[in-house]
Design an enzyme around this catalytic site. Structure first.
Site, short mmCIF file in Angstrom:
data_model
loop_
_atom_site.label_atom_id
_atom_site.label_comp_id
_atom_site.label_asym_id
_atom_site.label_seq_id
_atom_site.Cartn_x
_atom_site.Cartn_y
_atom_site.Cartn_z
N CYS A 1 0.84 -1.20 0.00
CA CYS A 1 0.00 0.00 0.00
C CYS A 1 0.87 1.24 0.00
O CYS A 1 2.07 1.18 0.24
CB CYS A 1 -0.88 -0.02 1.24
N LYS B 1 3.23 -2.14 -7.72
CA LYS B 1 4.68 -1.99 -7.89
C LYS B 1 5.34 -2.19 -6.53
O LYS B 1 4.71 -1.92 -5.52
CB LYS B 1 4.94 -0.57 -8.39
N TRP C 1 -3.56 -2.02 -1.49
CA TRP C 1 -3.46 -3.24 -2.29
C TRP C 1 -3.88 -4.35 -1.34
O TRP C 1 -3.18 -4.68 -0.40
CB TRP C 1 -2.02 -3.47 -2.76
N GLU D 1 1.08 -9.28 -17.91
CA GLU D 1 0.68 -8.42 -16.78
C GLU D 1 -0.16 -7.23 -17.17
O GLU D 1 -0.92 -6.71 -16.33
CB GLU D 1 1.91 -8.02 -15.96
N ASN E 1 0.81 -0.40 5.98
CA ASN E 1 1.32 -1.07 4.78
C ASN E 1 2.08 -2.31 5.26
O ASN E 1 3.09 -2.18 5.95
CB ASN E 1 2.26 -0.15 4.00
N GLY E 2 1.58 -3.49 4.93
CA GLY E 2 2.26 -4.72 5.37
C GLY E 2 1.24 -5.78 5.78
O GLY E 2 0.06 -5.68 5.44
N LYS F 1 5.54 -9.12 -19.84
CA LYS F 1 4.94 -7.82 -20.16
C LYS F 1 3.54 -8.01 -20.75
O LYS F 1 2.59 -7.33 -20.41
CB LYS F 1 5.83 -7.04 -21.15
N HIS G 1 8.70 -30.63 -26.81
CA HIS G 1 8.63 -31.53 -25.64
C HIS G 1 7.41 -31.23 -24.78
O HIS G 1 7.33 -31.64 -23.63
CB HIS G 1 9.92 -31.39 -24.81
N GLU H 1 10.83 -12.34 -20.39
CA GLU H 1 10.42 -10.98 -20.01
C GLU H 1 9.35 -10.46 -20.97
O GLU H 1 8.37 -9.82 -20.56
CB GLU H 1 11.63 -10.04 -20.00
N ARG I 1 1.43 1.78 -5.94
CA ARG I 1 1.65 0.78 -4.89
C ARG I 1 0.39 0.00 -4.54
O ARG I 1 0.45 -0.98 -3.82
CB ARG I 1 2.18 1.46 -3.62
C1 AGP Z 1 7.39 -6.24 -13.52
O1 AGP Z 1 6.80 -5.54 -14.54
C2 AGP Z 1 6.62 -6.33 -12.29
N1 AGP Z 1 6.21 -5.10 -11.82
C3 AGP Z 1 7.28 -7.18 -11.21
O2 AGP Z 1 7.52 -8.45 -11.72
C4 AGP Z 1 8.60 -6.61 -10.65
O3 AGP Z 1 9.61 -6.73 -11.60
C5 AGP Z 1 8.98 -7.42 -9.41
O4 AGP Z 1 7.97 -7.24 -8.45
C6 AGP Z 1 10.34 -7.01 -8.85
O5 AGP Z 1 10.30 -5.69 -8.42
P1 AGP Z 1 11.68 -4.93 -8.04
O6 AGP Z 1 12.52 -4.86 -9.27
O7 AGP Z 1 11.23 -3.61 -7.55
O8 AGP Z 1 12.34 -5.76 -6.97
#
Ligand code: AGP
Length: 605
Positions: free
Chosen positions: A2, A600, A74, A489, A100-101, A486, A505, A482, A27
């Protein structure tokens, strides 16, 4: 994950809190709330389900105050709802708490102390505020004493707490453990925030909080106490970043701005880590420590882990040092047998990812040395590692990480070159990385200048799809992971990055008529093999596309990249994947910057 903010001693508290929440919305964004007190007996609590913008609509003209707390959520415990939104309030309306937590033992505490309390929410946070109220009344404690007692009872849970007491209306009680929290020092006022960018419009001077500490803020002063109640003095550090850097300016979305930032980020890294003679320069002590390591362990999560997979190859090819990349949440509980002289590299855009921090705590406990590569100055993983290298990529606000990924890879290449040169590796000496970073910057620019084209690719090939696959071999496979993350997500399309040779396989069973399969082909040794694997899927009706470097391109290839050294091609191949994901999300009418179920900087395990 959060976002929390607090202000004491400023008549514009409501405006400051709401601006802070807008900056922290990356967040968490499923509900939000604010509590303010005007010091003349009037106070206001407003909570709303949904975005900060929904909360802003719910705040009446009359709502004002000079001290207050606010929160954007969140959800961890309890569905997104007004009742579960923060601030959580004690039964008699005296105490207000944002958090937050995660409080791991909230059920035990509730059952032990609060059987007679009627709860208004499903949150762990409400248990904490009710407990504070309980101890003030039942044990006749002061607010600070009750707060400290409850912190003792929640133990090693993760928390950033901001507490207000109606009977001490200009005071903020602040505590943290594992969650990021900073105190900002203003002229006649003080603030609290999960991330400095929330308050850069009001102050650039921040005091870092350590785990287990309590801070008591009033408009005039900041008192810091350790777990035992001893007073601590600590000087603020200055954040030089300009507040506007955290704005998206004329861009419709942060993600598009951050994709466009990448050429500049590459050039800035070349300036930062090369001296005028073109020599790569990193911290001497760090270099000496790396040289004494017999194996490197890269630990990270999500996109950062994917950057680590590319780093694995860069360190092995340029510095000839055995290197292995690990997912932090797995490494934390199933760590491999370590080498005699391990060195740990943590990759983290936010510098706050709880899974990675769990590993670092263990690494420190064992006395091993470590380096954190991060985009956030003074973040937890930066403070707690032996060394830090900054990405200097500017704030990354969009949940989908883009420029941090390419910057992390570039910094890994810089360290690998420095280490390789220090250990007389020919590959490193022959590798003109600064020149290559210039080529990369131009190559990225050439791609981001073709936005309309990638919008068309998204429209014609992805918007209506349920599944999509990126395939590649070696470093191209690492990028395909990667690229598919993208897509997953922000478009909610089921996507996988598959090692091209692995398709037959199993995964090839998922190929149906029209399923997009994107081949990434930048490595000469395996180019024809990947093309045959693509053809195998086409034989089963897939719609194949290719992302290829110029020197390997054939007439029918789709997306042609400028030629750069094979070790650095991930810095180019990811760009089309970023833009295709962006436009597919946009064309599907989804929230590009704030995808569902994500946030994030993941500060809970
Ligand atoms: C990536 O687009 C995501 N937001 C997520 O996988 C992110 O990379 C992951 O949570 C790691 O975050 P950080 O680099 O802040 O540690």
């Amino acid at each position: 994950m959060c976002g929390i903010v607090g202000v004491t001693g400023n008549e514009n508290a409501v405006e400051m809190l709401m601006n802070g929440l807008r900056r922290l919305e990356y967040r968490g964004y499923d509900s939000a709330g604010i509590y303010v007190n005007d010091q003349n007996g009037k106070d206001y609590l407003v909570k709303e389900k949904g975005r900060v913008a929904d909360l802003a609509k719910a705040i009446g003209e009359d709502v004002h105050g000079s001290t207050g707390i606010a929160h954007t959520r969140w959800a961890t415990h309890g569905q997104p709802s007004v009742a579960n939104a923060h601030p959580q309030v004690s039964a008699d309306g005296r105490f207000y708490l944002v958090h937050n937590g995660v409080i791991e033992n909230y059920i035990e505490l509730r059952d032990k102390y609060l059987q007679d309390v009627t709860f208004k929410s499903e949150t762990d946070t409400e248990v904490v505020v009710q407990l504070i109220d309980y101890f003030v009344k039942h044990d006749n404690l002061t607010t600070l004493e009750a707060f400290r007692k409850v912190l003792y009872l929640v133990g090693d849970s993760s928390y950033g707490f901001l507490l207000m007491d109606r009977e001490e209306p200009d005071t903020l009680f602040v505590a943290k453990n594992k969650s990021p929290l900073l105190v900002g020092v203003g002229n006649g006022f003080n603030v609290v925030c999960s991330d400095a960018i929330a308050m850069l419009n009001y102050t650039h001077d921040f005091i870092e909080m350590q785990d287990g500490e309590i801070m008591i803020l009033t408009p005039e002063k900041v008192d810091i106490e350790d777990e035992e109640g001893h007073h601590i003095t600590r000087l603020p550090f200055h954040v030089s970043m300009d507040a506007s850097e955290a704005d998206k300016g004329t861009y419709p979305h942060y993600m598009l701005k951050e994709i466009d930032d990448q050429p500049t980020v590459m050039r800035k890294l070349a300036q930062t880590y090369f001296n005028d003679d073109g020599q790569v320069t990193i911290d001497d002590e760090l270099l000496a420590d790396l040289q004494s390591a017999d194996r490197l362990y890269i630990v990270a999560a999500g996109t950062s882990y994917h950057a680590g997979l590319v780093g694995e190859r860069l360190f092995e090819r340029l510095a000839a040092v055995p290197t292995e990349a690990h997912v932090s949440s797995e490494f934390a509980y199933n760590s491999p047998i370590l080498s005699k002289h391990p060195f740990f590299i943590f990759l983290s855009q936010s510098g706050e990812t709880a899974d990675s921090r769990e590993v670092l705590t263990e690494v420190n406990a064992k006395g091993y040395h470590s380096l954190t590569i991060t985009n956030v100055q003074n973040s937890t993983l930066s403070r707690e590692a032996t060394y830090t290298m900054l990405l200097n990529a500017g704030p990354e606000i969009a949940v989908a990480s883009t420029k941090a990924y390419t910057a992390q890879i570039a910094v890994e290449a810089i360290i690998a070159k420095a280490l390789g040169e220090a250990t007389q590796q020919v590959a490193a000496a022959d590798f003109d990385l600064r020149h290559q970073l210039g080529l990369v910057a131009n190559g990225i620019q050439a791609l981001v200048d073709q936005k309309e084209r990638f919008e068309a690719v998204a429209k014609d090939n992805f918007v209506d799809q349920r599944d999509a696959f990126y395939i590649g071999r070696g470093i191209d496979y690492a990028v395909s992971l990667e690229a598919s993350l993208k897509l997953k997500e922000i478009t909610y399309i089921h996507s996988e990055g598959v090692a091209a040779g692995e398709l037959k396989h199993g995964p090839i069973a998922l190929i149906e008529s029209g399923t997009p399969v994107i081949g990434i082909i930048t490595q000469e040794r395996t180019a024809s093999l990947t093309r045959s694997n693509l053809a195998e899927t086409a034989a089963r009706g897939s719609h194949i596309m290719t992302i290829v470097t110029k020197s390997l391109a054939k007439a029918h290839d789709d997306i042609i990249l400028e030629d750069v050294d094979e070790m650095l091609t991930p810095l180019l191949t990811i760009i089309p994947a970023q833009l295709i994901s962006y436009y597919t999300s946009l064309l599907k009418g989804l929230d590009v910057d704030k995808p569902r179920n994500l946030a994030k900087s993941v500060t809970v395990q």
